[in-house]
Design a protein around this motif. Structure first.
Motif, PDB file in Angstrom:
ATOM      1  N   ASP A   1       0.822  -1.208   0.000  1.00  0.00           N
ATOM      2  CA  ASP A   1       0.000   0.000   0.000  1.00  0.00           C
ATOM      3  C   ASP A   1       0.856   1.258   0.000  1.00  0.00           C
ATOM      4  O   ASP A   1       0.578   2.221  -0.725  1.00  0.00           O
ATOM      5  CB  ASP A   1      -0.923   0.019   1.236  1.00  0.00           C
ATOM      6  CG  ASP A   1      -2.063  -0.982   1.113  1.00  0.00           C
ATOM      7  OD1 ASP A   1      -2.167  -1.622   0.039  1.00  0.00           O
ATOM      8  OD2 ASP A   1      -2.827  -1.135   2.077  1.00  0.00           O
TER       9      ASP A   1
ATOM     10  N   LEU B   1       0.256   2.146  -3.846  1.00  0.00           N
ATOM     11  CA  LEU B   1      -1.056   2.790  -3.865  1.00  0.00           C
ATOM     12  C   LEU B   1      -1.046   4.179  -3.227  1.00  0.00           C
ATOM     13  O   LEU B   1      -1.545   5.144  -3.819  1.00  0.00           O
ATOM     14  CB  LEU B   1      -2.092   1.898  -3.163  1.00  0.00           C
ATOM     15  CG  LEU B   1      -2.321   0.529  -3.824  1.00  0.00           C
ATOM     16  CD1 LEU B   1      -3.316  -0.295  -3.018  1.00  0.00           C
ATOM     17  CD2 LEU B   1      -2.791   0.693  -5.268  1.00  0.00           C
ATOM     18  N   ASN B   2      -0.496   4.297  -2.044  1.00  0.00           N
ATOM     19  CA  ASN B   2      -0.517   5.572  -1.335  1.00  0.00           C
ATOM     20  C   ASN B   2       0.764   6.374  -1.524  1.00  0.00           C
ATOM     21  O   ASN B   2       1.121   7.208  -0.696  1.00  0.00           O
ATOM     22  CB  ASN B   2      -0.763   5.335   0.157  1.00  0.00           C
ATOM     23  CG  ASN B   2      -2.107   4.667   0.393  1.00  0.00           C
ATOM     24  OD1 ASN B   2      -3.111   5.035  -0.236  1.00  0.00           O
ATOM     25  ND2 ASN B   2      -2.139   3.672   1.272  1.00  0.00           N
TER      26      ASN B   2
ATOM     27  N   GLN C   1      -7.259   0.029  -8.547  1.00  0.00           N
ATOM     28  CA  GLN C   1      -7.343   0.525  -7.174  1.00  0.00           C
ATOM     29  C   GLN C   1      -6.817   1.947  -7.062  1.00  0.00           C
ATOM     30  O   GLN C   1      -7.419   2.802  -6.398  1.00  0.00           O
ATOM     31  CB  GLN C   1      -6.548  -0.383  -6.234  1.00  0.00           C
ATOM     32  CG  GLN C   1      -7.215  -1.706  -5.908  1.00  0.00           C
ATOM     33  CD  GLN C   1      -6.372  -2.505  -4.935  1.00  0.00           C
ATOM     34  OE1 GLN C   1      -5.585  -3.351  -5.337  1.00  0.00           O
ATOM     35  NE2 GLN C   1      -6.527  -2.235  -3.652  1.00  0.00           N
TER      36      GLN C   1
END
Length: 274
Positions: A80, A84-85, A195
């Motif tokens: 993550d 993603l982050n 995502q």
């Protein structure tokens, strides 16, 4: 006495003159006729190879040169946090667009501050990239560019995320209109892009359309064993993503919206070991 000396000298001069007038013997020169030239039509035979006696032919196989690259110490980050982050190096985002900005939001200093790594590779293509790894085993490659005018180094092009190396043949059945879920069944990397764009970025159809109109559609990049596949998507009213365009590059190069061409070929030693 002087008269006798003069007579002797005169005699010598007469003798020398007589010798010079005497014809000299000629040395016979052997003339070898040139070989006849035969006419050659269309095919000309190559000359037989010449073997130098001092060189002994060997039957031993030639040794394979070792890779000129050494393995790098690649840092590992949570999935993550890395994929993603990560708002400094964002998957699916073309960093070339920042070349038009007055201030670079993608400076290498910012990357090092948030995601330290010593895994920097100067590839045989001339490109440079950083390497990261996620806890689940994905490798991420962040390409760099040096601005000579300012002395700055920034991220460049798309970050590349690699899981399993697949051949282009695995994607041959895909067509325009297929969903991103169909891509994800072939290469799970596509699910990360989904995502990122929907859950993290919160893309809506209007925003996706506006970005596409500027030359930056929602995109997933797939690094293959035999090339690079770029898939662009359109977001429908129900926020589903469907393929709008596919670009396959067998030599791993992509031309970006700003016109820059980047070679994304990664050195084999840097690819995931799975």
């Amino acid at each position: 006495m002087k008269r006798s000396l003069c007579l002797s000298l005169s005699a010598l001069l007469i003798l020398a003159a007589f010798s010079a007038c005497k014809p000299q013997e000629q040395t016979a020169v052997k003339i070898t006729p040139e070989p006849e030239v035969s006419a050659v039509s269309e095919v000309t035979k190559a000359p037989e190879p010449t073997i130098v006696p001092s060189e002994k032919p060997t039957t031993e196989p030639a040794s394979t040169p070792e890779s000129k690259f050494e393995k790098l110490d690649i840092p590992v980050y949570p999935d993550d946090e890395l994929l993603l982050n990560n708002f400094i190096v964002q998957i699916g985002e073309d960093a070339c667009q920042f070349s038009r900005f007055a201030e670079f939001p993608n400076k290498l200093d910012y990357v090092y501050e948030l995601y330290p790594t010593k895994a920097l590779r100067k590839a045989s293509t001339g490109e440079e990239y950083l390497i990261y790894e996620s806890q689940s085993g994905y490798r991420e490659y962040v390409f760099l560019k040096h601005w000579e005018e300012s002395g700055l180094t920034v991220t460049n092009g798309f970050p590349i995320v690699v899981g399993e190396l697949l051949p282009y043949k695995a994607f041959e059945e895909l067509k325009v209109g297929d969903t991103i879920e169909s891509v994800g069944k072939i290469d799970p990397v596509a699910e990360l892009y989904k995502q990122k764009m929907i859950e993290v970025h919160g893309y809506v159809p209007e925003g996706a359309a506006s970005s596409a109109a500027r030359g930056y559609p929602i995109t997933s990049i797939h690094y293959l064993s035999d090339g690079l596949l770029k898939i662009e998507y359109e977001m429908l009213e129900d926020s589903s993503l469907v393929i709008s365009k596919m670009v396959y590059s067998p030599d791993y190069t992509l031309k970006h919206t700003v016109g820059e061409v980047i070679n994304y070929r990664i050195e084999p030693i840097d690819l995931p070991e799975r």
